[in-house]
Design an enzyme around this catalytic site. Structure first.
Site, mmCIF file in Angstrom:
data_model
loop_
_atom_site.group_PDB
_atom_site.id
_atom_site.type_symbol
_atom_site.label_atom_id
_atom_site.label_comp_id
_atom_site.label_asym_id
_atom_site.label_seq_id
_atom_site.Cartn_x
_atom_site.Cartn_y
_atom_site.Cartn_z
ATOM 1 C CB SER A 164 9.399 4.461 6.324
ATOM 2 O OG SER A 164 10.565 3.709 6.110
ATOM 3 C CE1 TYR A 212 7.494 2.610 1.606
ATOM 4 C CE2 TYR A 212 9.710 2.846 2.484
ATOM 5 C CZ TYR A 212 8.396 2.444 2.634
ATOM 6 O OH TYR A 212 7.985 1.883 3.824
ATOM 7 C CB THR A 266 5.715 -7.090 7.132
ATOM 8 O OG1 THR A 266 6.395 -6.166 6.270
ATOM 9 C CG2 THR A 266 5.680 -6.536 8.544
ATOM 10 C CB SER A 278 -0.500 -8.742 5.645
ATOM 11 O OG SER A 278 0.089 -7.648 4.973
HETATM 12 N N1 LIG Z 1 7.969 -3.730 7.296
HETATM 13 C C1 LIG Z 1 8.854 -2.756 7.317
HETATM 14 O O1 LIG Z 1 10.072 -2.991 7.463
HETATM 15 C C2 LIG Z 1 8.406 -1.329 7.187
HETATM 16 C C3 LIG Z 1 9.343 -0.337 7.431
HETATM 17 C C4 LIG Z 1 8.963 0.998 7.340
HETATM 18 C C5 LIG Z 1 7.656 1.311 7.026
HETATM 19 N N2 LIG Z 1 6.757 0.319 6.780
HETATM 20 C C6 LIG Z 1 5.392 0.709 6.435
HETATM 21 O O2 LIG Z 1 4.487 -0.008 7.235
HETATM 22 C C7 LIG Z 1 3.222 -0.073 6.570
HETATM 23 C C8 LIG Z 1 2.700 -1.489 6.636
HETATM 24 O O3 LIG Z 1 3.538 -2.325 5.829
HETATM 25 P P1 LIG Z 1 3.921 -3.813 6.248
HETATM 26 O O4 LIG Z 1 5.351 -3.805 6.536
HETATM 27 O O5 LIG Z 1 2.984 -4.351 7.262
HETATM 28 O O6 LIG Z 1 3.768 -4.529 4.826
HETATM 29 P P2 LIG Z 1 2.672 -5.563 4.257
HETATM 30 O O7 LIG Z 1 2.653 -6.797 5.069
HETATM 31 O O8 LIG Z 1 2.968 -5.650 2.812
HETATM 32 O O9 LIG Z 1 1.294 -4.819 4.483
HETATM 33 C C9 LIG Z 1 0.873 -3.764 3.664
HETATM 34 C C10 LIG Z 1 -0.605 -3.531 3.911
HETATM 35 O O10 LIG Z 1 -1.018 -2.423 3.080
HETATM 36 C C11 LIG Z 1 -2.182 -2.802 2.350
HETATM 37 N N3 LIG Z 1 -2.183 -2.193 1.026
HETATM 38 C C12 LIG Z 1 -1.142 -2.170 0.132
HETATM 39 N N4 LIG Z 1 -1.546 -1.592 -1.006
HETATM 40 C C13 LIG Z 1 -2.851 -1.232 -0.839
HETATM 41 C C14 LIG Z 1 -3.814 -0.602 -1.659
HETATM 42 N N5 LIG Z 1 -3.524 -0.217 -2.919
HETATM 43 N N6 LIG Z 1 -5.056 -0.393 -1.156
HETATM 44 C C15 LIG Z 1 -5.357 -0.773 0.088
HETATM 45 N N7 LIG Z 1 -4.501 -1.389 0.921
HETATM 46 C C16 LIG Z 1 -3.249 -1.611 0.468
HETATM 47 C C17 LIG Z 1 -2.100 -4.332 2.217
HETATM 48 O O11 LIG Z 1 -3.384 -4.875 2.121
HETATM 49 P P3 LIG Z 1 -3.963 -5.584 0.790
HETATM 50 O O12 LIG Z 1 -2.834 -6.263 0.096
HETATM 51 O O13 LIG Z 1 -4.997 -6.499 1.339
HETATM 52 O O14 LIG Z 1 -4.546 -4.467 0.023
HETATM 53 C C18 LIG Z 1 -1.456 -4.724 3.543
HETATM 54 O O15 LIG Z 1 -2.433 -4.916 4.536
HETATM 55 C C19 LIG Z 1 3.461 0.460 5.160
HETATM 56 O O16 LIG Z 1 3.034 1.799 5.071
HETATM 57 C C20 LIG Z 1 4.974 0.383 5.015
HETATM 58 O O17 LIG Z 1 5.475 1.332 4.092
HETATM 59 C C21 LIG Z 1 7.108 -0.983 6.858
#
Ligand SMILES: NC(=O)c1ccc[n+]([C@@H]2O[C@H](COP(=O)([O-])OP(=O)(O)OC[C@H]3O[C@@H](n4cnc5c(N)ncnc54)[C@H](OP(=O)(O)O)[C@@H]3O)[C@@H](O)[C@H]2O)c1
Length: 281
Positions: free
Chosen positions: A138, A151, A187, A15
């Site tokens: 992040s 975090y 997301t 995702s």
């Molecule tokens: N969106 C933002 O604003 C933002 C900002 C700063 C940093 N980030 C970082 O960007 C990265 C991606 O996040 P996102 O925003 O795309 O959020 P997201 O849509 O919630 O995606 C998170 C992804 O991580 C995987 N994941 C979570 N826990 C896991 C586990 N225990 N084992 C294996 N896979 C796991 C999930 O896959 P499954 O659920 O299938 O396991 C999912 O594919 C993260 O590191 C997040 O901290 C996001």
């Protein structure tokens, strides 16, 4: 450098940012290993792109299987050219309320899992004297924001580990190391964030819902990876400003985040749950 014909491994590909980056890499002609827990979601991503993918599910915090997983990933096409440590979870709880298990879970997934995976892939890159390792930190990996003590600890750790790794492998072995600093990207990150007791929050934040679209973020990230950048910032507005203040005027940033903390503490005293903070990640 394009990743056409190269092999990339993306965690958190089911995702959000990881899914969008997988799509962008596949469109560029890369072969992509997709990891995450939800096999159905990985299959959905894979089916959009034909047979250029390997579905390779994992629980990021299951450290006992990491070496075996890495071996199977390396064997798929004879090596990994790009590893993107993207899987992660966030937090929405004040430190005073947060159980220690929440710290452990977030540090396991957001910091120790990227370290474990990188350590498992690194020897093959050192041997080949090539490769590219990226990690999604992040804005919270450089700025301490309320509601995110676990975090921020994990993401600052990501920043530190990959900076130090770059120092060891960039010139010595020609291995590129890129750290990625998103602000708010649209997301499921806020809905998947943990509460003080470790339950999943289940609802999103207005800042995340109004954030940068995931495909726009992925395009910026891929352009930065292609250019071999050491740091890629994907942020705008107050979050881009916070990164700049952390470097140029930390006292002003600390005053701003302390005011946020005071507002949240006042809401807590009135029995209200955590609200979104202005610096969101
Ligand atoms: N969106 C933002 O604003 C933002 C900002 C700063 C940093 N980030 C970082 O960007 C990265 C991606 O996040 P996102 O925003 O795309 O959020 P997201 O849509 O919630 O995606 C998170 C992804 O991580 C995987 N994941 C979570 N826990 C896991 C586990 N225990 N084992 C294996 N896979 C796991 C999930 O896959 P499954 O659920 O299938 O396991 C999912 O594919 C993260 O590191 C997040 O901290 C996001």
């Amino acid at each position: 450098m394009s990743f056409k014909g190269k092999t990339a491994w993306i965690t958190g590909a089911s995702s959000g940012i990881g899914e969008a980056l997988a799509g962008a890499l596949l469109e560029e002609g890369a072969f992509v290993i997709l990891s995450g827990r939800r096999v159905d979601e990985l299959k959905r991503v894979s089916e959009r792109h034909g047979n250029a993918t390997l579905i390779h599910p994992f629980e990021a915090a299951d450290f006992a299987v990491i070496d075996d997983m890495a071996k199977r990933a390396l064997d798929w096409r004879g090596g990994i050219d790009l590893l993107v440590n993207n899987a992660g979870i966030s937090q929405r709880s004040l430190a005073v309320d947060t159980k220690f298990d929440v710290y452990r879970r977030i540090v396991d997934i957001d910091l120790l899992a990227p370290i474990a995976l990188t350590q498992a892939v690194l020897p093959s890159m050192v041997e080949r004297k090539s490769g590219h390792i990226a990690a999604v930190s992040s804005v919270a990996g450089k700025v301490g924001a309320p509601l995110r003590t676990a975090y921020c600890a994990a993401k600052h750790g990501v920043t530190g580990y990959f900076d130090a790794l770059r120092a060891e492998v960039e010139t010595a072995y020609g291995i590129k190391v890129t750290t990625i600093f998103p602000g708010s990207v649209r997301t499921a990150v806020a809905a998947n964030a943990l509460n003080a007791d470790g339950t999943v929050r289940g609802v999103s934040d207005v800042n995340i819902d109004n954030g940068i679209p995931a495909d726009v973020a992925a395009a910026q990230i891929l352009a930065g990876l292609n250019a071999g950048e050491r740091e890629i910032v994907v942020a705008e507005g107050v979050e881009a400003g916070a990164l700049e203040l952390r470097r140029a005027d930390p006292a002003t940033l600390f005053a701003f985040t302390a005011a946020e903390g005071a507002r949240l503490a006042a809401a807590r005293a009135e029995g209200q749950g955590p609200e979104p903070a202005k610096v969101n990640t």
